[in-house]
Design a protein around this motif. Structure first.
Motif, PDB file in Angstrom:
ATOM      1  N   GLY A 142      47.896  59.116 -11.799  1.00 12.40           N
ATOM      2  CA  GLY A 142      46.914  58.661 -10.815  1.00 12.40           C
ATOM      3  C   GLY A 142      45.908  57.689 -11.406  1.00 12.40           C
ATOM      4  N   THR A 143      45.301  58.067 -12.548  1.00 12.60           N
ATOM      5  CA  THR A 143      44.291  57.175 -13.130  1.00 12.60           C
ATOM      6  C   THR A 143      44.946  55.868 -13.578  1.00 12.60           C
ATOM      7  N   GLY A 144      46.181  55.945 -14.060  1.00 15.55           N
ATOM      8  CA  GLY A 144      46.865  54.723 -14.480  1.00 15.55           C
ATOM      9  C   GLY A 144      46.935  53.729 -13.329  1.00 15.55           C
ATOM     10  N   GLN A 145      47.243  54.240 -12.121  1.00 13.74           N
ATOM     11  CA  GLN A 145      47.291  53.357 -10.952  1.00 13.74           C
ATOM     12  C   GLN A 145      45.900  52.830 -10.628  1.00 13.74           C
ATOM     13  N   VAL A 146      44.899  53.693 -10.748  1.00  9.28           N
ATOM     14  CA  VAL A 146      43.538  53.239 -10.445  1.00  9.28           C
ATOM     15  C   VAL A 146      43.123  52.144 -11.425  1.00  9.28           C
ATOM     16  N   PHE A 147      43.416  52.329 -12.723  1.00  6.40           N
ATOM     17  CA  PHE A 147      43.030  51.312 -13.711  1.00  6.40           C
ATOM     18  C   PHE A 147      43.766  50.002 -13.446  1.00  6.40           C
ATOM     19  N   THR A 148      45.079  50.104 -13.199  1.00  8.70           N
ATOM     20  CA  THR A 148      45.848  48.900 -12.890  1.00  8.70           C
ATOM     21  C   THR A 148      45.331  48.273 -11.600  1.00  8.70           C
ATOM     22  N   GLY A 149      45.019  49.137 -10.620  1.00  5.88           N
ATOM     23  CA  GLY A 149      44.497  48.638  -9.349  1.00  5.88           C
ATOM     24  C   GLY A 149      43.186  47.904  -9.536  1.00  5.88           C
ATOM     25  N   LEU A 150      42.289  48.462 -10.350  1.00  5.29           N
ATOM     26  CA  LEU A 150      41.012  47.795 -10.617  1.00  5.29           C
ATOM     27  C   LEU A 150      41.257  46.446 -11.295  1.00  5.29           C
ATOM     28  N   ALA A 151      42.248  46.426 -12.193  1.00  3.57           N
ATOM     29  CA  ALA A 151      42.580  45.162 -12.859  1.00  3.57           C
ATOM     30  C   ALA A 151      43.033  44.122 -11.833  1.00  3.57           C
TER      31      ALA A 151
END
Lengths: 330, 325
Positions: A142-151
């Motif tokens: 989940g956080t991986g998607q959030v970090f990529t999403g923020l990027a």
């Protein structure tokens, strides 16, 4: 009794290292035999020393998460977000002189921001896992998607191109004739090896991974140690992000997507037990070197990237089989 | 029983609330064609979610099903073109069997080598995708080459409405397939020994073994069914979008896992229901689609889905801990 245990674990570990070394030599020999003129060139090995540190750091990060029986699927997201945040800062602060000549203070600030990103991201992961009790797989997925999403939100999609010269030096430069990223990797790897084997923190992690319940009854502060381990994982991922953005002079939300699988593979191949309790920096380092040789050899043989992905996947399954048979005889 | 019902009531309540909220922000949400297209978007993710639900119930995880889906889809359509075959039932069967065989590889590694499912499925996923793109091909098969029977089949509507301006829209019949599969999965999970053994395995593998369940059978069943559903959904998807893209479904695993967890399946295994999963799928698809209706920039999609995963898993973890405490 204790001395005996130590000797036995040392032999076991060395066994694993010996196997890895044999495998590396084997890969080296096969690749040399297949294309001696191209594979053995100095340039080939030099370029490996530039590419390998990113993957090596991500793999060490993965290994640390695995020591407590966890996993960190957000490492690539953290690495990219760190590079992008630093890049955004440089573009905001770039003066009339242009980005390449940004002052050393700004570059330092960028470094602090990138490392800070990793620290915060790792803390978020650690808190989700220890405080909220989410399984590491799903929390970091989940956080991986959030970090990529923020990027993606920060860049809007395309890459941020152009980093200061001093920053690029971290990914491209040379120190005493050796690639800067390689030197960085060697220093960090040695540091992590020291922390894992010679400090209370490292020993605690191993114990927690070996037997969580026993560690709890022995009074180890499990939650805090696991939290620290994910913070360390995050910081290592952001260092990989710094090197990646320095080497390519760009940062993008989907760089290094295949690194995730490779980091897991290298961690497992390097003798890390994904269920926790076992893993060494030396094992990881040799495993990265072996796989870099393998992949550069295949590239020289003009295999497509997709086929190399196929081979990585097959290798991972093969390693699982080998490990299973090794453990059976023991 | 009562507890299970309550957990789904909560999800349904949240879903209704979200619908009212989105409907208030943009009343276009409540138009029949939007609702129909929402249901249509549920089909593929929903069918895959049924397989992932089974895996999660057994305490495992599967990230390889999108790769299986795309491989089964692309290979089947390539095969149809090569043979000049134009049909529906046989290709769907072929794609399903292909997915099942891929799933069996997962099951083999998970059972035989006692390896963590995540690592096994990462490996099989990379292999299948790498093989597909590296050996079979990277080019898209566009509408002009797609088998017409598949497209015609996927175009079937159950309800067809004509708008005032003469254009028609309808509810795709694929929804019926989805619901049919869901009912079948529900019955299997609830009333068959193999279904109950999946719950038992997820609750406590050792206890399940001692209670006399044949775990090899259970594990193979779980991963084969997950693969088969993925293969089936993959081919159906290409029929619905009139296109076979060998790079399709990248990153879909997160959406599907998010939907299943959102639907109340426990991340620790042993809990989960088909109805909850269907509600979770609907919620996820609705939120993703409604971001556009609510004029949120599409770049935020990943952040939203990731956040949903985190919140849903946190709630699930909190609920399960409270229960065991």
């Amino acid at each position: 009794m204790k001395a005996q245990m130590n000797i036995r674990s040392l032999v076991n570990r060395d066994n694993n290292i010996v196997q890895l070394l044999v495998m590396t030599v084997l890969i080296f020999a096969v690749m040399t035999a297949l294309s001696p003129d191209k594979f053995l060139r100095y340039y080939n090995f030099e370029s490996i020393t530039y590419i390998f540190p990113e993957l090596g750091l991500l793999s060490i990060a993965m290994m640390i998460a695995m020591l407590t029986g966890g996993i960190d699927l957000s490492v690539v997201g953290v690495a990219n977000l760190s590079g992008i945040l630093a890049g955004v800062l440089f573009h905001k602060l770039a003066g009339a002189a242009g980005i390449a000549d940004t002052g050393i203070l700004t570059v330092l600030l960028g470094g602090v921001i990138a490392l800070g990103t990793g620290l915060v991201a790792g803390t978020v992961n650690g808190l989700l896992i220890t405080r909220m009790g989410i399984t590491p797989i799903l929390a970091t997925l989940g956080t991986g998607q959030v970090f990529t999403g923020l990027a993606i939100v920060l860049t809007g999609g395309p890459a941020i191109v152009g980093f200061p010269t001093a920053w690029a030096f971290l990914g491209n430069g040379k120190i005493l004739g050796l690639a800067t990223p390689f030197v960085l990797f060697a220093v960090i790897a040695a540091l992590i090896a020291f922390v894992l084997t010679r400090t209370a923190f490292g020993i605690n992690l191993m114990l927690i991974g070996t037997n969580p319940k026993a560690a709890l009854f022995a009074g180890l502060k499990r939650e805090r140690m696991v939290l620290y381990s994910y913070m360390l994982t995050g910081v290592l991922a952001s260092v990989a992000g710094i090197i990646l953005s320095g080497r390519t002079n760009a940062a993008k939300s989907d760089y290094g997507n295949s690194y995730l699988l490779q980091a897991v593979l290298i961690a497992v191949l390097g003798g890390t037990n994904p269920a926790g309790g076992r893993g060494t920096v030396l094992g990881i380092t040799i495993a990265v070197a072996a796989l870099m040789l393998l992949s550069s050899g295949f590239q020289i043989l003009r295999f497509s990237n997709h086929l190399i992905d196929f081979i990585w996947g097959a290798f991972l399954l093969l390693v699982i089989v080998i490990n299973a048979y090794k453990n059976r005889t023991r | 029983m009562a507890l299970l019902r309550r957990s789904e009531t909560v999800i349904a309540g949240i879903l209704l609330l979200a619908m009212v909220l989105i409907g208030t922000i943009n009343p276009a949400f409540w138009q029949l064609d939007n609702l129909f297209s929402l249901m249509r978007s549920n089909v593929i993710i929903g069918i895959m979610a049924l397989g992932v639900l089974l895996v999660l119930i057994s305490g495992g995880i599967d990230v390889s099903f999108p790769a299986f889906a795309v491989a089964a889809m692309y290979l089947t359509i390539k095969g149809m073109l090569a043979l000049g075959y134009n049909g529906v039932v046989l290709p769907l069967l072929a794609a399903t069997i292909m997915g099942l065989l891929f799933g069996a590889v997962n099951g083999f590694f998970v059972y035989k080598f006692r390896m963590i499912p995540l690592i096994v499925t990462l490996g099989t996923s990379a292999m299948v995708r790498g093989f597909l793109l590296g050996v079979v091909g990277t080019s898209m098969i566009n509408i002009n080459k797609m088998p017409t029977a598949l497209i015609d089949f996927a175009r079937t509507d159950v309800i067809s409405v004509t708008k005032a301006d003469g254009t028609t829209y309808g509810l795709t019949a694929m929804v019926l397939i989805y619901v049919g599969l869901a009912v079948a999965m529900h019955l299997v999970l609830r009333y068959t020994m193999i279904g109950r053994s999946a719950y038992a395995l997820g609750g406590d593998p050792e206890a399940a073994r001692r209670a006399g369940f044949d775990l090899r059978k259970t594990i193979f069943f779980i991963y084969c069914v997950a693969g088969a559903l993925a293969g089936f959904a993959g081919l159906l998807h290409s029929g619905m979008i009139w296109l076979a893209n060998p790079r399709d479904f990248v990153g879909l695993e997160l959406d599907v896992i998010a939907a299943v967890v959102l639907g109340g399946a426990s991340i620790f295994g042993g809990r989960g229901s088909v109805l909850g999963t269907m509600l979770g799928v609907f919620m996820l698809v609705m939120v993703k689609n409604s971001l556009i209706i609510m004029r949120v920039d599409t770049t935020w999609q990943l952040v939203v889905v990731g956040s949903i995963v985190i919140v849903a898993t946190a709630l699930s973890a909190w609920r399960d801990r409270r229960r065991t405490a």
